[in-house]
Design an enzyme around this catalytic site. Structure first.
Site, PDB file in Angstrom:
ATOM      1  CE  LYS A  12      -4.407   1.276   2.012  1.00  0.00           C
ATOM      2  NZ  LYS A  12      -5.366   1.081   3.072  1.00  0.00           N
ATOM      3  CD  GLU A  51     -19.614  -3.726   8.740  1.00  0.00           C
ATOM      4  OE1 GLU A  51     -18.914  -2.895   8.134  1.00  0.00           O
ATOM      5  OE2 GLU A  51     -19.793  -4.890   8.324  1.00  0.00           O
ATOM      6  NE  ARG A  92     -21.821  -4.193   4.950  1.00  0.00           N
ATOM      7  CZ  ARG A  92     -20.722  -4.402   4.219  1.00  0.00           C
ATOM      8  NH1 ARG A  92     -19.695  -3.586   4.338  1.00  0.00           N
ATOM      9  NH2 ARG A  92     -20.630  -5.408   3.392  1.00  0.00           N
TER      10      ARG A  92
END
Length: 629
Positions: A284, A370, A398
């Site tokens: 990244k 979640e 969610r």
């Protein structure tokens, strides 16, 4: 400001994937270098997501080079990593407008480009959608290929495994690429992730398994040795085994920054039958040292100078609501060893960095899960602890079934600290916290609070934490009003609002009462000064302050409700329901978010456009009174 494309001679040749596919293969490394520089220079001028895109440059180039997009369907998970994809698919010159009002959407968006197959914003949806496309492509029988790209953070979510489990069963031709940079927005957590990091044994395992089977399969004693070695290694390298158990042919890990190696591998895999799984390793922030060093800090960036090694510090002394929450957590945990704080992979965004360091035993990052976050809190509450789930409004959607089924039905003391409630600005439709009041208000046992400023936020968090049942405190993205914060905790009386401005009785005018829920209070007061209106800070969306509503209805001609939530089913709807039930017949004007998905723009731009700033509130009330008369 659009960048001068003449400084990027190879990239200038590529305005779309058709043009990319005409380039000789040996020019691809040069194209990747220019694309990475273009991305860095573009995002540093416009602000936006950076580190993820820097890590996917080679993968994006290789995918569009090998696959016949848009006929072949490419599905990106979340979309932080899709900026290079936007640049290569005809949107290069619009990159300066990304995340701005009327500009490019921050994520892949179907209305924006035929190359964007799925409009995304929340993670872990790509494999499910790609599977649906792959099943359909099989029925169509035109040799259409389907590829989904998912990050190592997103694959920790249960939905990704549900999709892979189904794919292994129906066995369509599709490719799932795991872009493994060992880093989602927050550091990844969990046993699965620890195994994904075992690159060396992964390579060894792949070479022994693939090479060994081909070369040595005819020699009986060695064949047995290879079989045993493979079994031994499978014990060490769970990812390959796990994906194969789900019915995928697992290949990898391979270097995700070697564009020619990627092209070769993708070409080899393009025509393989059944579900394929390619594991690539990337970095990244690749190619830009500060982002490589701090990929979390450079995940989403403001405008900055790429020549500087640090991002500019945000100005303005007012603390953010996320910081108010983080400070509350630390102060409360110092008094309450049973406080347990849970977040689904949003430690930084939710203001929990300090807490995670000071109270590591009471801090739980569950990764992008979640549903699990909510029911984990259930278990902790049953065991006598005091759990707090820190979650964005749009992510709580969610975990809705768990909120009802696992928390509210059992009336458990779980507090939801709901960040990013209301309009969040640049992330657009998928992230606007427009619905939480509507979807929570209908749940029995819930206590729902909406603070008007940062001190109220702190005291409401305390009130919710001490309440013996499910509670929610919802607060917006961004900074507070500059209100003085009382360090001492004072519980609020549940279901009690307060009048903060009384209309002047001597002025002849229609008597208007504004019932404000949340942080629009300041704008309500400004409008009320011009209208000579009464203003109540309602504080509680559930239970409503019924006595206060009765008083205001009795002494005013027009009732106005104000909230940063969808009008449909929101706090104002609750006021009307109560008034109708009690036969309190007065005209009511509901102000809030419209019945549409609100696109990106700054919070100020959106409030102004939707008539929710002081000027808009005043105008709406005047127009309504005129209509009445």
């Amino acid at each position: 400001m659009t960048l001068d494309i003449s400084k990027y001679p190879t990239l200038a040749l590529v305005d779309n994937p058709e043009e990319l596919r005409t380039l000789p293969k040996d020019t691809l490394p040069k194209l990747c270098d220019e694309l990475r520089t273009y991305l860095l220079n573009s995002v540093s001028q416009s602000s936006g997501h950076l580190a993820s895109g820097l890590g996917t440059v080679e993968l994006t180039v290789a995918l569009h080079y090998v696959y016949n997009t848009p006929f072949d369907q490419l599905v990106w998970d979340v979309g932080h990593q899709a900026y290079p994809h936007k640049i290569l698919t005809g949107r290069r010159d619009q990159m300066s407008t990304i995340r701005q009002k009327d500009g490019l959407h921050p994520f892949p968006w179907r209305e924006e480009s035929e190359y964007d197959t799925l409009s995304v914003g929340h993670s872990s949806t790509s494999i499910s959608a790609a599977l649906g496309m792959a099943i359909s492509a099989g029925k169509e029988d035109k040799d259409r290929k389907v590829v989904s790209v998912i990050g190592d953070g997103a694959i920790t979510a249960g939905m990704a495994f549900e999709a892979m489990n189904h794919a292994g069963d129906v066995h369509p031709d599709m490719l799932v690429i795991l872009n493994d940079n060992e880093m989602s927005i927050s550091e990844n957590v969990g046993a699965l992730n620890n195994h994904l990091a075992q690159v060396l044994s992964g390579n060894l395992y792949t070479s022994i398994r693939e090479g060994g089977k081909k070369v040595l399969s005819g020699v009986p004693p060695i064949k047995e040795l290879v079989r045993r070695t493979e079994e031994h290694l499978k014990g060490m390298v769970v990812p390959g085994t796990m994906f194969e158990e789900l019915g995928f042919n697992y290949i990898g890990p391979i270097d995700g920054h070697d564009v020619n190696e990627l092209v070769k591998t993708l070409k080899n895999m393009r025509n393989l039958k059944g579900p394929q799984f390619l594991h690539i390793m990337t970095k990244k922030g690749k190619g830009y040292a500060p982002a490589e060093k701090d990929p979390i800090g450079y995940h989403g960036v403001p405008k900055f100078d790429p020549a500087e090694s640090k991002l500019p510090k945000s100005t303005g002394g007012k603390p953010s609501f996320s910081k108010i929450f983080g400070d509350f957590l630390c102060d409360m945990a110092a008094q309450d060893p049973k406080l347990m704080a849970i977040t689904p992979a949003m430690r930084e965004g939710s203001g929990m960095v300090r807490f995670s360091k000071e109270f590591p035993e009471q801090y739980f990052d569950v990764a992008i899960a979640e549903q699990h976050a909510v029911t984990l809190a259930t278990g902790m509450a049953i065991a006598g602890n005091n759990p707090i789930v820190a979650i964005y409004s749009t992510f709580l959607q969610r975990g809705y079934d768990q909120l009802i089924h696992d928390v509210a039905i059992m009336n458990l003391p779980v507090m939801f600290a709901i960040d990013r409630a209301g309009l969040v600005g640049a992330d657009g439709q998928t992230h606007q916290g427009a619905f939480d009041l509507s979807f929570m208000r209908c749940i029995p046992n819930m206590v729902i609070m909406a603070p008007s400023d940062e001190n109220e936020c702190r005291q409401m968090l305390y009130t919710g934490h001490k309440h013996n049942g499910p509670t929610a405190v919802r607060y917006p993205r961004g900074n507070g009003m500059g209100t003085e914060i009382e360090q001492e905790f004072t519980p609020l009386e549940i279901g009690k609002g307060r009048v903060v401005r009384q209309a002047d009785e001597n002025q002849q005018s229609d008597k208007v009462a504004i019932l404000s829920f949340g942080t629009f209070l300041e704008s309500a007061l400004e409008a009320a000064d011009k209208l000579n209106a009464t203003v109540a800070d309602m504080r509680f969306v559930k239970p409503l302050d019924e006595a206060l509503i009765r008083d205001l209805v009795a002494s005013h001609d027009v009732i106005v409700t104000l909230e940063e939530n969808a009008i449909a089913g929101g706090a104002g709807a609750g006021v009307i329901e109560f008034m109708m039930q009690e036969k309190l017949l007065k005209p009511v004007l509901n102000l809030g978010l419209p019945d549409e998905f609100v696109a990106q723009g700054t919070q100020q731009e959106l409030h102004s456009e939707l008539g929710l700033d002081a000027e808009g509130i005043e105008k709406s009330i005047r127009d309504y009174i005129e209509l009445e008369s």
